[in-house]
Write an enzyme that holds these catalytic residues in place. Sequence first.
Site, PDB file in Angstrom:
ATOM      1  N   HIS A  83       0.852  -1.186   0.000  1.00  0.00           N
ATOM      2  CA  HIS A  83       0.000   0.000   0.000  1.00  0.00           C
ATOM      3  C   HIS A  83       0.887   1.235   0.000  1.00  0.00           C
ATOM      4  CE1 HIS A  83      -3.362   2.642   0.897  1.00  0.00           C
ATOM      5  NE2 HIS A  83      -2.564   3.256   1.747  1.00  0.00           N
ATOM      6  N   ASP A 162     -15.355   2.188   7.332  1.00  0.00           N
ATOM      7  CA  ASP A 162     -14.406   3.195   6.867  1.00  0.00           C
ATOM      8  C   ASP A 162     -15.067   4.161   5.899  1.00  0.00           C
ATOM      9  OD1 ASP A 162     -11.739   4.376   6.534  1.00  0.00           O
ATOM     10  OD2 ASP A 162     -11.984   3.672   4.490  1.00  0.00           O
ATOM     11  N   ARG A 169     -15.197  12.284   8.452  1.00  0.00           N
ATOM     12  CA  ARG A 169     -13.925  12.972   8.724  1.00  0.00           C
ATOM     13  C   ARG A 169     -13.685  14.086   7.714  1.00  0.00           C
ATOM     14  NH1 ARG A 169      -9.950   8.419   8.064  1.00  0.00           N
ATOM     15  NH2 ARG A 169      -8.389  10.026   8.346  1.00  0.00           N
ATOM     16  N   SER A 184      -7.897   3.578   9.086  1.00  0.00           N
ATOM     17  CA  SER A 184      -8.636   3.584   7.820  1.00  0.00           C
ATOM     18  C   SER A 184      -7.897   2.735   6.771  1.00  0.00           C
ATOM     19  CB  SER A 184      -8.773   5.045   7.363  1.00  0.00           C
ATOM     20  OG  SER A 184      -9.135   5.139   6.030  1.00  0.00           O
ATOM     21  N   LYS A 188      -8.946  -1.558   5.517  1.00  0.00           N
ATOM     22  CA  LYS A 188      -9.221  -1.983   4.132  1.00  0.00           C
ATOM     23  C   LYS A 188      -8.207  -3.015   3.658  1.00  0.00           C
ATOM     24  CE  LYS A 188      -9.339   2.314   3.179  1.00  0.00           C
ATOM     25  NZ  LYS A 188      -9.481   3.710   2.843  1.00  0.00           N
TER      26      LYS A 188
HETATM   27  N1  URA Z   1      -6.103   6.875   2.856  1.00  0.00           N
HETATM   28  C1  URA Z   1      -7.061   6.174   3.486  1.00  0.00           C
HETATM   29  O1  URA Z   1      -7.435   5.097   3.056  1.00  0.00           O
HETATM   30  N2  URA Z   1      -7.584   6.675   4.616  1.00  0.00           N
HETATM   31  C2  URA Z   1      -7.199   7.852   5.151  1.00  0.00           C
HETATM   32  O2  URA Z   1      -7.709   8.235   6.182  1.00  0.00           O
HETATM   33  C3  URA Z   1      -6.210   8.585   4.485  1.00  0.00           C
HETATM   34  C4  URA Z   1      -5.667   8.070   3.337  1.00  0.00           C
END
Ligand code: URA
Length: 435
Positions: A83, A162, A169, A184, A188
């Site tokens: 990631h 999320d 947010r 977050s 995922k």
């Molecule tokens: N990428 C994400 O998946 N979540 C965040 O909060 C910031 C960047």
Amino acid sequence: MQPYDLIFNKRNGGTLQPEEIEALIAGYTQGEGVTDYQMAALLMAIYFRGMNEDELGHWTRAMLHSGVVLEHPEIAGAKIDKHSTGGVGDKVSLSLAPLVAAAGVYVPMISGRGLGHTGGTLDKLESIPGFRTDLPIERFKAQVAELGCAIIGQTGEIAPADKKLYALRDVTATVDCIPLIASSIMSKKLAEGLDGLVLDVKTGRGAFMTELDQARQLAETLIAIGRATGVETVARITAMDQPLGRAVGNALEVVEAIETLRGKGPDDFLDVVLTLSAEMLRLAGVERDHQAALELLQGLIDSGAAFGKLREMVSAQGGDESVLDDLERLPRAKESFDVLAPESGFIHVLDALVVGRTARMLGAGRKAITDAIDPVAGLVLERKRGDGVDKGDRIAILYARDHSLFEPAAHRFLSGLVIGEAPIGEQPLLIDRIA
Ligand code: URA
């Protein structure tokens, strides 16, 4: 569970208990018992008070289990993903997923779209005619088991908490909060059913974390969540002061990623692809020695095996694989514009944020997630930081459908360029490794 009491406790610096966190996240995701205004207040309390390692682990796990967590009983080998926290010209996933799969590691990659000045893997892949990033989960899993890699977008089934929390947010000034960002991202990624995760935490002008100490803190927080959830996680901190590689823009970046798997990629981009891929091979137990892993990966590029794996992935996901042999078949802009050096000297700054915004002005990016993007738009850098230039030399070529975009975009581009008289030293690209 009374949301009021938990907000009160966190506001005063207290610690949330595991069962409280579970009830909060489940209630909020299902719209039962936790309202938007209560969650907004709690997020702000977390923004100021933070979360300890245990709380963060429970918070992330609750987000992860708000939806489907993939399992891959049909795959005996290691499932490892990568990631990136996002940047400009970061097309690493396009080359890395097939390369690592060619080494025998399974890569179940669920990616995102570009937003703001940063690009997104899904938008890039979708510039290949026919390429589908919306495969149903079962087909995604089957493709990973069969070919070793697949790249799709997030579905409503993955970490729905999320999706709701991120939207909240976004409108309550609580995005730039390390524990909330980290939970977050990890909720995922962990939903992919991984054995290991490699993180590319970008730092510099074009990154989410502009300062190195923030990037380190984010990396450490992400790794702590990996530890708490039993997924071995390693982070590389890499520079994002100038764009990675030379191409910025969706179809243009696909060209560069393909060229890289054909052994003709730019050095900086190849360096990041190989380094992150080697970390994945290490986590998978395929090759634990970094130098040997780099050599193995370079061999898979030289032999054409990685390119062959990309072809299999494009074909399996409905893409027109003939573009891989004939790059002219990718969408291309009819109009282009040369940006020339305004003076002689050495490039001291090629601001990644400004370059990303220039590409967005040309049509390569969005302001809101629902905006359409233009696959042909973007730019190719002919010179990068440290290069010497004479006045009038071409520094970049801009591409767009509409030539009226060129003048303002070139103006924007030049606002991020600093040419100095003296040569300057190289800046490290691979800044740190945190495990
Ligand atoms: N990428 C994400 O998946 N979540 C965040 O909060 C910031 C960047």
